[in-house]
Design a protein around this motif. Structure first.
Motif, PDB file in Angstrom:
ATOM      1  N   LEU A  91      15.261 -42.870  13.756  1.00 32.25           N
ATOM      2  CA  LEU A  91      13.990 -42.381  12.723  1.00 32.25           C
ATOM      3  C   LEU A  91      14.472 -41.211  11.813  1.00 32.25           C
ATOM      4  O   LEU A  91      15.192 -40.271  12.236  1.00 32.25           O
ATOM      5  CB  LEU A  91      12.941 -41.949  13.745  1.00 32.25           C
ATOM      6  N   THR A  92      13.694 -41.284  10.758  1.00 35.31           N
ATOM      7  CA  THR A  92      13.994 -40.025   9.955  1.00 35.31           C
ATOM      8  C   THR A  92      13.062 -38.682  10.492  1.00 35.31           C
ATOM      9  O   THR A  92      12.277 -38.908  11.140  1.00 35.31           O
ATOM     10  CB  THR A  92      13.495 -40.477   8.615  1.00 35.31           C
ATOM     11  N   ASP A  93      13.351 -37.586   9.896  1.00 36.45           N
ATOM     12  CA  ASP A  93      12.485 -36.317  10.151  1.00 36.45           C
ATOM     13  C   ASP A  93      11.029 -36.724  10.027  1.00 36.45           C
ATOM     14  O   ASP A  93      10.341 -36.480  10.846  1.00 36.45           O
ATOM     15  CB  ASP A  93      12.981 -35.174   9.725  1.00 36.45           C
ATOM     16  N   GLU A  94      10.798 -37.256   8.731  1.00 34.78           N
ATOM     17  CA  GLU A  94       9.456 -37.629   8.610  1.00 34.78           C
ATOM     18  C   GLU A  94       8.782 -38.419   9.590  1.00 34.78           C
ATOM     19  O   GLU A  94       7.660 -38.258   9.711  1.00 34.78           O
ATOM     20  CB  GLU A  94       9.340 -38.217   7.120  1.00 34.78           C
ATOM     21  N   GLN A  95       9.478 -39.679   9.866  1.00 35.22           N
ATOM     22  CA  GLN A  95       8.807 -40.301  10.940  1.00 35.22           C
ATOM     23  C   GLN A  95       8.672 -39.783  12.354  1.00 35.22           C
ATOM     24  O   GLN A  95       7.594 -39.905  12.798  1.00 35.22           O
ATOM     25  CB  GLN A  95       9.606 -41.693  10.985  1.00 35.22           C
ATOM     26  N   MET A  97       8.022 -36.534  12.572  1.00 39.67           N
ATOM     27  CA  MET A  97       6.856 -35.553  12.539  1.00 39.67           C
ATOM     28  C   MET A  97       5.553 -36.235  12.527  1.00 39.67           C
ATOM     29  O   MET A  97       4.581 -35.918  13.280  1.00 39.67           O
ATOM     30  CB  MET A  97       7.201 -34.902  11.203  1.00 39.67           C
ATOM     31  N   SER A  98       5.624 -37.419  11.942  1.00 41.89           N
ATOM     32  CA  SER A  98       4.434 -38.240  11.903  1.00 41.89           C
ATOM     33  C   SER A  98       3.859 -38.706  13.375  1.00 41.89           C
ATOM     34  O   SER A  98       2.619 -38.741  13.749  1.00 41.89           O
ATOM     35  CB  SER A  98       4.423 -39.413  10.838  1.00 41.89           C
ATOM     36  N   ALA A  99       5.181 -39.115  14.018  1.00 42.26           N
ATOM     37  CA  ALA A  99       4.554 -39.719  15.499  1.00 42.26           C
ATOM     38  C   ALA A  99       4.076 -38.559  16.198  1.00 42.26           C
ATOM     39  O   ALA A  99       3.412 -38.523  17.170  1.00 42.26           O
ATOM     40  CB  ALA A  99       5.909 -40.283  16.064  1.00 42.26           C
ATOM     41  N   PHE A 100       4.961 -37.351  15.976  1.00 44.69           N
ATOM     42  CA  PHE A 100       4.479 -36.254  16.779  1.00 44.69           C
ATOM     43  C   PHE A 100       3.104 -35.809  16.665  1.00 44.69           C
ATOM     44  O   PHE A 100       2.146 -35.725  17.507  1.00 44.69           O
ATOM     45  CB  PHE A 100       5.321 -35.159  16.642  1.00 44.69           C
ATOM     46  N   VAL A 113      12.500 -30.545  14.963  1.00 50.41           N
ATOM     47  CA  VAL A 113      13.220 -31.875  15.493  1.00 50.41           C
ATOM     48  C   VAL A 113      14.585 -31.475  15.695  1.00 50.41           C
ATOM     49  O   VAL A 113      15.481 -30.832  14.680  1.00 50.41           O
ATOM     50  CB  VAL A 113      13.328 -32.824  14.020  1.00 50.41           C
ATOM     51  N   SER A 114      15.238 -31.799  16.680  1.00 56.36           N
ATOM     52  CA  SER A 114      16.486 -31.402  16.893  1.00 56.36           C
ATOM     53  C   SER A 114      17.224 -32.748  17.548  1.00 56.36           C
ATOM     54  O   SER A 114      16.893 -33.419  18.174  1.00 56.36           O
ATOM     55  CB  SER A 114      16.401 -30.428  18.485  1.00 56.36           C
ATOM     56  N   ARG A 115      18.409 -32.907  16.836  1.00 52.84           N
ATOM     57  CA  ARG A 115      19.131 -34.366  16.987  1.00 52.84           C
ATOM     58  C   ARG A 115      20.275 -33.957  17.993  1.00 52.84           C
ATOM     59  O   ARG A 115      21.479 -34.553  17.852  1.00 52.84           O
ATOM     60  CB  ARG A 115      19.498 -34.704  15.640  1.00 52.84           C
TER      61      ARG A 115
END
Length: 274
Positions: A91-95, A97-100, A113-115
């Motif tokens: 997932l992208t960071d934006e996705q 963030m939205s899910a969070f 977001v930590s990968r």
């Protein structure tokens, strides 16, 4: 801490690796200079609940220490929070963030977001106190901010490759439990819980165990970390699972200092990796 050691840290901070673990009650730290003998030190600073805000209490703890704010060789910061979700790394960071936001609609703070959970193929998205990320990045030019699971998942994932049984790993820090289930090299489950009793802790563990379809006769549960609930929780788990055992403590950490066994496990792992 001895003044001689504080002076050595302050004189040559670029020789030292700093690792911090921040939660709502305290800041735990380790300092380690890889090329210096007997250079490992650790400790915990309690946060002042009367400081006015969580952010202010953290700022005060770090600056009042007199030695934790320097231009260190590296800085890794674990922030423990109950607002946390494990998501696919694709997932992208934006996705994420939205899910969070959908999962924690009332959360009001910074979202990170930590990968750094690779190679498990997941990222950890977690919420921290408002303004904390900006403060830490101003204070430490080279800071990396992660969730406890970001150091625990790679460590236990590597160990899960041994043998052909599923492994549930529990790492404890006070009343916090970090639960990870691996089937071979695959991460099947990862989450964090807060438990006020050993029975509640065992319930969370067994729920993850059942969700992942683990076999009570063959598969394994290993437990690490420091908690007053640990022994009683393991006794409760043994009523339902044949193999419940303490996780082996990394011998490399004991070569740094015997004190490593008394600090949060995710913090010791960061110290080992630096």
């Amino acid at each position: 801490m001895e003044q001689e050691l504080i002076d050595a840290i302050s004189k040559y901070p670029d020789r030292w690796n700093l690792c911090l673990r921040i939660d709502h009650a305290s800041v735990a730290y380790t300092l380690y200079a890889p090329k210096e003998e007997l250079s490992f030190c650790c400790g915990t600073i309690g946060l002042d609940a009367a400081a006015g805000s969580e952010l202010k209490s953290i700022e005060n703890a770090l600056y009042d220490s007199g030695f934790l704010v320097n231009d260190f060789r590296s800085v890794s910061i674990v922030v423990d929070t109950e607002s946390m979700a494990v998501m696919p790394d694709a997932l992208t960071d934006e996705q994420m963030m939205s899910a969070f936001d959908e999962s924690f609609p009332s959360f009001d703070g910074d979202v990170v977001v930590s990968r750094r959970s690779r190679p498990a193929g997941v990222a950890v998205v977690f919420g921290i106190a408002k303004g904390l990320e900006a403060f830490l990045m101003r204070t430490y030019y080279n800071a990396r901010i992660i969730s406890p699971l970001c150091s625990l998942i790679p460590f236990f994932g590597k160990r899960s490759r041994l043998g052909n049984v599923s492994k549930l790993n529990v790492s404890m820090s006070g009343n916090r439990l970090y639960v990870m289930v691996f089937g071979g090299t695959s991460l099947l489950f990862a989450n964090a819980f807060t438990a006020t009793s050993a029975d509640t802790a065992a319930y969370f563990v067994l729920s993850a165990w059942q969700q992942c379809g683990c076999n009570p006769l063959n598969d394994e549960i290993t437990v690490s970390g420091i908690s007053p609930l640990k022994s009683d929780m393991m006794d409760a788990l043994r009523q339902y699972v044949s193999f419940v055992m303490p996780a082996l403590f990394p011998s490399q950490l004991l070569t740094l200092s015997k004190d490593t066994i008394n600090i949060p496990f995710e913090l010791t792992l960061l110290s080992l990796c630096e």
